[in-house]
Every structure is written in C-alpha cells, then in structure tokens.
Design an enzyme around this catalytic site. Structure first.
Site, mmCIF file in Angstrom:
data_model
loop_
_atom_site.group_PDB
_atom_site.id
_atom_site.type_symbol
_atom_site.label_atom_id
_atom_site.label_comp_id
_atom_site.label_asym_id
_atom_site.label_seq_id
_atom_site.Cartn_x
_atom_site.Cartn_y
_atom_site.Cartn_z
ATOM 1 N N SER A 38 67.830 47.108 164.236
ATOM 2 C CA SER A 38 68.971 46.343 163.217
ATOM 3 C C SER A 38 70.666 45.844 163.880
ATOM 4 O O SER A 38 70.951 44.873 162.591
ATOM 5 C CB SER A 38 68.094 47.378 162.147
ATOM 6 O OG SER A 38 69.184 48.602 162.348
ATOM 7 N N HIS A 72 62.235 44.711 162.864
ATOM 8 C CA HIS A 72 62.412 43.780 162.755
ATOM 9 C C HIS A 72 62.162 43.078 163.750
ATOM 10 O O HIS A 72 62.718 41.960 163.825
ATOM 11 C CB HIS A 72 64.603 44.146 162.948
ATOM 12 C CG HIS A 72 65.259 44.626 162.262
ATOM 13 N ND1 HIS A 72 65.626 44.165 161.009
ATOM 14 C CD2 HIS A 72 65.280 45.526 161.966
ATOM 15 C CE1 HIS A 72 66.498 44.662 160.083
ATOM 16 N NE2 HIS A 72 65.739 46.519 160.297
ATOM 17 N N LYS A 92 60.825 42.429 155.291
ATOM 18 C CA LYS A 92 61.584 41.184 155.728
ATOM 19 C C LYS A 92 60.776 40.753 156.078
ATOM 20 O O LYS A 92 61.293 39.637 155.498
ATOM 21 C CB LYS A 92 62.434 42.338 156.819
ATOM 22 C CG LYS A 92 62.770 43.882 156.214
ATOM 23 C CD LYS A 92 63.527 44.971 157.958
ATOM 24 C CE LYS A 92 64.332 46.305 157.535
ATOM 25 N NZ LYS A 92 63.439 46.801 156.940
#
Length: 405
Positions: free
Chosen positions: A190, A218, A250
């Site tokens: 990240s 991610h 996300k």
C-alpha cells in the site's frame, strides 16, 4: 500506592510524536464532482484509493438508494444472528465466483477481516489446548499493520522477512519446522505500490507445508483478468493461495471486505473469527451497491482499467523526464521519496497551494527516513490534470537522493 499514570504516559507519547513532526490529523474533505473541498478550496485528489472512479458511479448510487428505501439503513444484528440479508448472500456468491473460490465471507473492514481471519487460522481460540505461540506466522517486513496485528493478537510466533524476499520467507519457515505455519503478504504494497513475488512465495509454502494468505486490498479490481487481483494476475489459484482477502472500499468504490477460499476453510473462519461473529453486518444497501460495482469491474465495458493504465504510464513517463525519484511501481500507487518528515510535509503543503491533494506519509507508517508523497492515479484523472500535477512537482525542492527506499 504510587502507580504510574496511564493517561500521562499516553500524553507523553503524543507530545513526543508531535515534537518529531509525526502527528497526524484528519482534515475534512468534502467531495463534489470528482474534486475534494478542503478548507474551502477545490483540490484534485491524487492520494485516494478510488482507482477506477466508481465511488460516485450512478449505478452504485442507484443500487444503494433503491435497497435503502426497501430495507432501511442498518441491519441491526451480526450475520450469525439476524443481520445476514439476501444482498449479503448474493454478494458473497459473486465475490467467490469472481475470485475463483468456493465461498466468500463478508467483514466490515479490511482491518477486521485480517484480524479475524488470522485469529481463526493462527489463534489459540481455535484449539485452546495448543496455547499461545503454538503457530508460526511469517510476514513481509512491509506488510499492512493489520496483518502484523492479526498475528500478534492471535498469539502466534511472528517472524519477518526482508521486503519481497521469498528466500527470506523460506529461511524463516525452515528455522521453526515444528510449528504449523502461515505466510502472509500484501498482494500490492500500500505504501510502495510494488507487487509481492506471489509465485515464488507459493512455491515456498508448497514445499514447506505452509499456508499462503494474501491481502489483495490494492490489487483487487485493477490487476489480473476481469480485475480479479494480483493472485489471478500471477496465474495462481486456491491451491496456491488458500485464503484471499480483498477490500471493497478501494477499486470497488464502496466499503467493507471479504475473505475467500474453499468452503470448509471459510466456514471455519466464520466460526472462530471474533471480528465476524461479534460485529453488526454491513448495511444491505451497501452490499447492493458493491454488487453493482463488482459487475462494472468484472466486465469493464467502458475501459476504466485501460484508462488507469494509460494514466499510470503518462505520470511515470513525465516524472522520468523531470528526474523525479519515483519508487519502482507499475500500479496506481506512485510514491515519491522525500526522505524526512519535514520535507514530505512541506511538499504536501506546496501541492495543496497549487490545487492538489497529496498527503505526506511519514513514520511509523513507513520506515525511518522513508517519508514520501504517496501519489495515486485514478481512471477519472484527465491528462491535463496529470500534466498539471507533474508541473507542480517540478517546482518542489528536490528530495535527498539517499532518501529513496
């Protein structure tokens, strides 16, 4: 009794962090039309994780509104009581199908997913006779804090290996062959943006009888066929990575998380993960919005992943022309090394003055002398805004070369 004052100790730690220039404060960022309003100014967001620009997509908003109107807002209970709705069940099925697994289990956040799943897999609660320290957890040194906390709270013996070093993971496993073991890693890191060596880690685990756990917060939505994530991009399946964690806040633009794997594994996690058993289920309306997001991401008919890839390439090419010391990342996370906390904070302030929201990342989130600007790209960014950001970066004081990590 002259007992030390707990609150005084806490205040001392806070004051020390402030003195070191490491104090973090929340700032109100109101969203409107793709921009963030901070202290009354409109800024272009280059630090969020809405990689595909879905957070305000009309399909997600419509699904959330429609379901909230029918079912209300809160579910009022945990999944195992009366909070598990048809939207939750449908979302779990779609997430499992998307990631190529038998079953998925919803959690309220990624942190809670990691804490709960690791507690179930490693913890003494699953087999009290084992006790603390009766399992081994081997982790990348740059893993997300929730993975580290999950192993520690589970009472496992925690060992760390150098970042991205599958051989280091093997050595840690070989040092403690008498314990059942799990290797945990971020799929995409990240703060650095690089991808874990998943095939090599899978091979290490396979030959040493360890379980591989991947946090793909991610990578999900942006990597691999149909955006199924870093594990899929590496050509690995459930046999290689028995437990996959993904977040919904996300690239999917919503909130929440899930773990996925074989049905028997996920059922066991559901029984023992305290952050699942004792937490109110997410709103059914949010699950409905997430289902809409999954469909958009999987089929990507408007080419959002392609636009994101083009934006990443444009930014990196422009940064190279300017001689900016970007870290080695091919993902939407593009860190610019600044060295000291003061340099990173000053750079973030200068960018805000120029109309850009880019947050300074400082220790303890990153290693000492690893302060940086964590610049993130989105499918919604236009070429002119990327070029404008590059122009603003060109006028920043140059970071100390030795600060690159």
């Amino acid at each position: 009794m002259n007992r030390p004052d707990l609150l005084a100790r806490l205040e001392s730690a806070r004051a020390a962090r402030e003195q070191a220039g490491l104090l973090r404060r929340a700032q109100t960022c109101d969203a409107l039309g793709g921009r963030r309003f901070v202290r009354g100014r409109a800024l272009t967001d280059f630090c969020g994780n809405d990689y595909l620009g879905l957070a305000s997509h009309r399909d997600l908003v419509a699904a959330l509104s429609r379901t909230a109107a029918a079912e209300g807002v809160g579910t009022g209970a945990a999944h195992l009581v009366s909070g598990h709705r048809s939207e939750h069940a449908a979302l779990e099925e779609e997430l499992a199908d998307w990631t190529g697994r038998e079953r998925a289990l919803l959690f309220s956040t990624g942190v809670m997913a990691n804490l709960g799943a690791l507690q179930a897999l490693l913890g003494a609660d699953t087999m009290p006779i084992w006790g603390r320290g009766s399992s081994l957890c081997v982790q990348d040194r740059l893993n997300h804090a929730s993975l580290i906390d999950g192993a520690q709270l589970a009472g496992a013996e925690l060992r760390r290996y150098p970042h991205g070093d599958a051989g280091g993971a093997a050595r840690q496993l070989d040092a403690r062959t008498g314990l059942p073991a799990l290797v945990a890693t971020d799929g995409v890191f990240s703060m650095d943006g690089d991808v874990a060596p998943l095939p090599a880690l899978a091979d290490v685990c396979r030959t040493r009888g360890a379980l591989l756990y991947v946090d793909d917060a991610h990578g999900l939505g942006v990597l691999g066929p149909q955006g199924a994530g870093s594990v899929s991009a590496a050509g690995l399946g459930t046999a290689d990575v028995p437990v996959l964690m993904g977040t919904l806040g996300k690239a999917l633009g919503c909130a929440g998380a899930f773990v996925a794997g074989d049905a028997a594994v996920i059922e066991a996690i559901a029984q023992f993960a305290r952050t699942y058993v004792y937490t109110t289920a997410m709103p059914a309306a949010l699950a409905a919005a997430t289902r809409a997001a999954v469909r958009l991401v999987r089929f990507d008919r408007d080419g959002r992943r392609d636009r994101l890839a083009a934006n990443i390439a444009r930014f990196r090419a422009g940064a190279a022309q300017l001689g900016l010391p970007l870290m080695a990342s091919a993902t939407a996370i593009q860190p610019l090394a600044m060295g000291t906390p003061a340099a990173a904070t000053a750079a973030a302030s200068a960018l805000e003055a120029a109309g850009f929201l880019v947050v300074a990342i400082r220790p303890p989130t990153v290693p000492r002398d690893g302060s940086r600007l964590r610049i993130t790209l989105s499918a919604l960014h236009t070429p002119d805004r990327i070029d404008a950001l590059l122009n603003a970066l060109a006028y920043l004081p140059r970071p100390v070369e030795s600060a690159a990590v």
